[in-house]
Scaffold this motif. Structure first.
Motif, PDB file in Angstrom:
ATOM      1  N   PHE A   1      39.411  41.051  41.354  1.00 25.82           N
ATOM      2  CA  PHE A   1      39.971  42.233  40.708  1.00 25.82           C
ATOM      3  C   PHE A   1      41.174  42.757  41.489  1.00 25.82           C
ATOM      4  O   PHE A   1      42.212  43.102  40.906  1.00 25.82           O
ATOM      5  CB  PHE A   1      38.886  43.310  40.596  1.00 25.82           C
ATOM      6  CG  PHE A   1      39.390  44.619  40.073  1.00 25.82           C
ATOM      7  CD1 PHE A   1      39.850  44.733  38.768  1.00 25.82           C
ATOM      8  CD2 PHE A   1      39.422  45.749  40.886  1.00 25.82           C
ATOM      9  CE1 PHE A   1      40.315  45.941  38.274  1.00 25.82           C
ATOM     10  CE2 PHE A   1      39.882  46.955  40.411  1.00 25.82           C
ATOM     11  CZ  PHE A   1      40.335  47.056  39.103  1.00 25.82           C
ATOM     12  N   TYR A   2      41.056  42.810  42.801  1.00 25.37           N
ATOM     13  CA  TYR A   2      42.153  43.299  43.633  1.00 25.37           C
ATOM     14  C   TYR A   2      43.396  42.421  43.491  1.00 25.37           C
ATOM     15  O   TYR A   2      44.531  42.919  43.502  1.00 25.37           O
ATOM     16  CB  TYR A   2      41.730  43.340  45.098  1.00 25.37           C
ATOM     17  CG  TYR A   2      40.803  44.486  45.457  1.00 25.37           C
ATOM     18  CD1 TYR A   2      40.408  45.437  44.503  1.00 25.37           C
ATOM     19  CD2 TYR A   2      40.319  44.632  46.749  1.00 25.37           C
ATOM     20  CE1 TYR A   2      39.564  46.473  44.841  1.00 25.37           C
ATOM     21  CE2 TYR A   2      39.478  45.676  47.100  1.00 25.37           C
ATOM     22  CZ  TYR A   2      39.092  46.590  46.140  1.00 25.37           C
ATOM     23  OH  TYR A   2      38.267  47.624  46.482  1.00 25.37           O
ATOM     24  N   ALA A   3      43.198  41.128  43.368  1.00 24.71           N
ATOM     25  CA  ALA A   3      44.348  40.221  43.229  1.00 24.71           C
ATOM     26  C   ALA A   3      45.152  40.559  41.966  1.00 24.71           C
ATOM     27  O   ALA A   3      46.394  40.553  41.982  1.00 24.71           O
ATOM     28  CB  ALA A   3      43.859  38.770  43.186  1.00 24.71           C
ATOM     29  N   LYS A   4      44.458  40.882  40.871  1.00 27.36           N
ATOM     30  CA  LYS A   4      45.152  41.252  39.636  1.00 27.36           C
ATOM     31  C   LYS A   4      45.899  42.580  39.793  1.00 27.36           C
ATOM     32  O   LYS A   4      47.027  42.738  39.312  1.00 27.36           O
ATOM     33  CB  LYS A   4      44.153  41.366  38.490  1.00 27.36           C
ATOM     34  CG  LYS A   4      43.468  40.051  38.112  1.00 27.36           C
ATOM     35  CD  LYS A   4      42.411  40.294  37.042  1.00 27.36           C
ATOM     36  CE  LYS A   4      41.657  39.014  36.718  1.00 27.36           C
ATOM     37  NZ  LYS A   4      40.564  39.253  35.733  1.00 27.36           N
TER      38      LYS A   4
ATOM     39  N   ASP B   1      33.890  46.266  38.630  1.00 25.35           N
ATOM     40  CA  ASP B   1      35.058  45.680  39.290  1.00 25.35           C
ATOM     41  C   ASP B   1      35.037  45.921  40.802  1.00 25.35           C
ATOM     42  O   ASP B   1      35.558  45.117  41.573  1.00 25.35           O
ATOM     43  CB  ASP B   1      36.361  46.284  38.732  1.00 25.35           C
ATOM     44  CG  ASP B   1      36.642  45.849  37.303  1.00 25.35           C
ATOM     45  OD1 ASP B   1      36.233  44.738  36.929  1.00 25.35           O
ATOM     46  OD2 ASP B   1      37.268  46.632  36.574  1.00 25.35           O
ATOM     47  N   LEU B   2      34.460  47.058  41.209  1.00 24.87           N
ATOM     48  CA  LEU B   2      34.497  47.453  42.613  1.00 24.87           C
ATOM     49  C   LEU B   2      33.306  46.945  43.418  1.00 24.87           C
ATOM     50  O   LEU B   2      33.227  47.188  44.626  1.00 24.87           O
ATOM     51  CB  LEU B   2      34.572  48.983  42.716  1.00 24.87           C
ATOM     52  CG  LEU B   2      35.817  49.615  42.088  1.00 24.87           C
ATOM     53  CD1 LEU B   2      35.748  51.128  42.184  1.00 24.87           C
ATOM     54  CD2 LEU B   2      37.087  49.101  42.751  1.00 24.87           C
ATOM     55  N   LYS B   3      32.383  46.256  42.764  1.00 21.05           N
ATOM     56  CA  LYS B   3      31.260  45.680  43.498  1.00 21.05           C
ATOM     57  C   LYS B   3      31.755  44.538  44.377  1.00 21.05           C
ATOM     58  O   LYS B   3      32.690  43.814  44.019  1.00 21.05           O
ATOM     59  CB  LYS B   3      30.184  45.200  42.528  1.00 21.05           C
ATOM     60  CG  LYS B   3      29.459  46.350  41.837  1.00 21.05           C
ATOM     61  CD  LYS B   3      28.374  45.853  40.902  1.00 21.05           C
ATOM     62  CE  LYS B   3      27.635  47.037  40.278  1.00 21.05           C
ATOM     63  NZ  LYS B   3      26.586  46.590  39.323  1.00 21.05           N
ATOM     64  N   PRO B   4      31.140  44.344  45.544  1.00 22.74           N
ATOM     65  CA  PRO B   4      31.640  43.338  46.490  1.00 22.74           C
ATOM     66  C   PRO B   4      31.849  41.955  45.895  1.00 22.74           C
ATOM     67  O   PRO B   4      32.834  41.282  46.216  1.00 22.74           O
ATOM     68  CB  PRO B   4      30.547  43.324  47.569  1.00 22.74           C
ATOM     69  CG  PRO B   4      29.981  44.710  47.543  1.00 22.74           C
ATOM     70  CD  PRO B   4      30.007  45.118  46.098  1.00 22.74           C
ATOM     71  N   ALA B   5      30.972  41.522  44.991  1.00 23.91           N
ATOM     72  CA  ALA B   5      31.090  40.171  44.428  1.00 23.91           C
ATOM     73  C   ALA B   5      32.326  40.022  43.548  1.00 23.91           C
ATOM     74  O   ALA B   5      32.852  38.905  43.397  1.00 23.91           O
ATOM     75  CB  ALA B   5      29.834  39.832  43.621  1.00 23.91           C
ATOM     76  N   ASN B   6      32.803  41.106  42.960  1.00 21.13           N
ATOM     77  CA  ASN B   6      33.926  41.033  42.020  1.00 21.13           C
ATOM     78  C   ASN B   6      35.235  41.547  42.598  1.00 21.13           C
ATOM     79  O   ASN B   6      36.286  41.428  41.976  1.00 21.13           O
ATOM     80  CB  ASN B   6      33.598  41.870  40.771  1.00 21.13           C
ATOM     81  CG  ASN B   6      32.286  41.475  40.136  1.00 21.13           C
ATOM     82  OD1 ASN B   6      31.912  40.305  40.166  1.00 21.13           O
ATOM     83  ND2 ASN B   6      31.578  42.434  39.571  1.00 21.13           N
TER      84      ASN B   6
END
Length: 608
Positions: free
Chosen positions: A282-285, A273-278
């Motif tokens: 994830f942060y929006a949720k 979840d914390l990888k730049p692409a994701n």
């Protein structure tokens, strides 16, 4: 023709402006707690330092993520962390009810903390700070690094002798090719008895903190219902003492930090979840989950007078960043485990001898119900962070901090804490300065020079809570502690344990004899000849100093008697037969025997 030539010149000038190259000694990427301290220390060590931060604020977790009730390291005001604490307390000390006692939990409004950090950096020579400046690429450049950053929509190339990755999630090291690990380590891997039998990929949840304000009993600050809102997600809060929970996060000016576990704003997280692409999705949720909590607080629990004000100029008035407790970790030249924390003096590796930072934050365990094993930590020891934990094995002159630190999962639960990381950052800044100043690499670090630089700038090496930083002999007691000649004494206090120096207690022969024999060849002869008693006396110490330094005994005794109270300010009487105190021993041994000058490697082994 003239017009064409002028056009070519203009185009060339434009291309040069878009491809600017800056040469620097130290580049710090990430302006969080660790990064800000690292940049300040590098510059104070008189090396040309650049700090780049992708966001608009300095402070990371403590400010941009809203983690502004800081309890960890309140008994350890080391260096730049202690300086920041003093500035915050001075700012608020005139506010009615603000607690300014020496070790009070630090509370501040996030934008105030960010402003204080910016003001601190503005006063440091040799330091340039670039906010709203992300990095985009990194590649090796000889013994140093070449990094691309974006400022004002233009790409700038930075050539740095040393780079410090102070991003929250190790983004720089990842782009440079470092291999990471995440989640619970196995007991077989780390040797930690509290680790699970098999490795687990679970990491601690993030929290998107909210800073709310009380607008008065009659105010109605009810927000619009957030997208996807489900009241059932927060139902466990019914029946709880919400006023008490709010008060735990009380801030100045009628504000509250909301960082609630369980069905609050804690949000399940994986390393992916914390990888730049994701990250963005994830942060929006996670943001919506926190907005739902505030809406529930207003509509279901009757706190419509609480609302998100303009603390953060974001569209939803939530912090810029989530509070991240864990991401992925590197395996550095040294990996610190719980064994190093609980048994610093009993292991083959003496990592405390290589200390560059201190910590005492109570380890957190923030996981969804039943998704990870609970760790029953014994009373948690105050500890030192070893130099080797910020140094990568295969990437020279790239240092890591924050959640990329080379520690076990169980240690990260404490070392990730922002006030601990501010201390780690200062250690990283001094290490980078050493490499840049001596034109060397992280393969050739001198532990004692780096530690000496940190002590010059009031940083702590050992977490001796009973030695205050204003003690005139703070330094020699820290140095003697870092050699192991006198070891700290662990004292349990509830769920935590302090490491004490106990300066007024007396020295036993048994505790100093092994060290003396380890590093002084003549010590064997002296102990066989003098046969000191159970308690090491002032006379024993002067006799040993005379033996090692080849000073005439009577001359040393006379000069010491004259200086005992006038120069050294000792409160006791000079008496050759009286047991020497740990304070007296540390001061005199440090000055005349200079054990701190002995070189140690990154495992803490004496090498000369």
């Amino acid at each position: 023709m003239v017009r064409k030539i002028l056009l070519v010149i203009l185009l060339l000038n434009a291309s040069f402006s878009y491809a600017q190259t800056i040469k620097i000694d130290i580049l710090v990427i990430g302006g969080g707690a660790a990064g800000t301290a690292a940049a300040m220390q590098g510059a104070r060590s008189k090396l040309k330092t650049l700090l780049v931060e992708p966001g608009p604020w300095l402070g990371g977790s403590m400010t941009a993520a809203g983690m502004c009730v800081v309890e960890g390291n309140r008994n350890l005001p080391s260096g730049i962390w202690g300086e920041f604490r003093r500035h915050v307390r001075d700012f608020y000390k005139s506010r009615l009810g603000y607690d300014t006692t020496y070790n009070a939990t630090l509370r501040f409004e996030p934008y105030t903390g960010a402003a204080i950090l910016k003001k601190m950096t503005d006063t440091v020579k040799n330091l340039t700070v670039k906010l709203n400046t992300p990095f985009t690429a990194i590649e090796k450049d000889g013994t140093g690094w070449q990094v691309s950053i974006t400022e004002n929509n233009r790409t700038t190339t930075i050539k740095a002798k040393v780079v410090i990755d102070a991003t929250e999630t190790g983004d720089v090291a990842a782009k440079a090719g470092e291999v990471f690990i995440s989640g619970f380590d196995s007991a077989q891997d780390t040797g930690e008895s509290l680790a699970p039998a098999t490795a687990l990929p679970r990491i601690q949840d993030i929290t998107w903190i909210a800073i709310v304000k009380d607008f008065g009993k009659t105010a109605d600050k009810t927000m619009a219902k957030p997208q996807g809102y489900d009241a059932g997600e927060y139902a466990c809060l019914k029946g709880k003492d919400i006023s008490k929970m709010l008060n735990e996060g009380r801030l100045p000016n009628d504000k509250y930090m909301i960082k609630w576990a369980g069905c609050g704003n804690q949000y399940p997280t994986t390393a992916d979840d914390l990888k730049p692409a994701n990250r963005d999705a994830f942060y929006a949720k996670a943001r919506l989950h926190t907005l739902g909590l505030i809406y529930y607080l207003q509509t279901e629990l009757g706190f419509k007078n609480l609302g998100l004000d303009d603390e953060y100029p974001t569209p939803d008035h939530l912090p810029y960043l989530p509070y991240i407790r864990e991401a992925s970790r590197t395996k550095g030249l040294v990996r610190m485990t719980l064994n190093d924390l609980y048994q610093p003096y009993d292991l083959a590796a003496k990592l405390y001898r290589t200390a560059i930072a201190v910590g005492d934050a109570t380890p957190g365990q923030h996981y969804g119900e039943g998704t990870a094993p609970k760790t029953d930590y014994p009373p948690f020891m105050a500890y030192s962070i070893p130099l080797g934990s910020i140094v990568l094995k295969d990437l020279d002159n790239l240092l890591v901090t924050e959640k990329a630190l080379s520690v076990s999962h169980l240690v990260n639960a404490s070392s990730m804490y922002p006030s601990v990381q501010m201390c780690v950052g200062q250690g990283a800044g001094a290490t980078a300065a050493f490499c840049a100043f001596f034109k060397t690499t992280t393969k050739k670090l001198n532990v004692r020079i780096i530690q000496g630089e940190l002590l010059d700038f009031k940083a702590w090496l050992l977490p001796f809570t009973d030695i205050k930083p204003n003690d005139p002999y703070f330094r020699p007691m820290q140095q003697i502690g870092a050699t192991g000649l006198l070891k700290g004494i662990q004292k349990v206090n509830g769920n935590s344990a302090q490491l004490l120096f106990m300066p007024d207690s007396v020295v036993s022969t048994a505790e100093v004899e092994p060290f003396f024999k380890e590093i002084y060849a003549r010590a064997f002869l002296w102990f066989n000849k003098e046969k000191p008693g159970e308690k090491f006396t002032q006379g024993n110490l002067l006799s040993f100093i005379s033996e090692i330094t080849l000073t005439e005994p009577k001359t040393l005794q006379i000069s010491m008697q004259k200086a005992w109270k006038t120069q050294y300010k000792f409160s006791s009487d000079f008496d050759m037969n009286r047991p020497v105190t740990r304070r007296e021993f540390a001061i005199l041994a440090n000055k005349f025997l200079t054990p701190f000058a002995r070189t140690v490697d990154l495992s803490g082994r004496m090498v000369n």
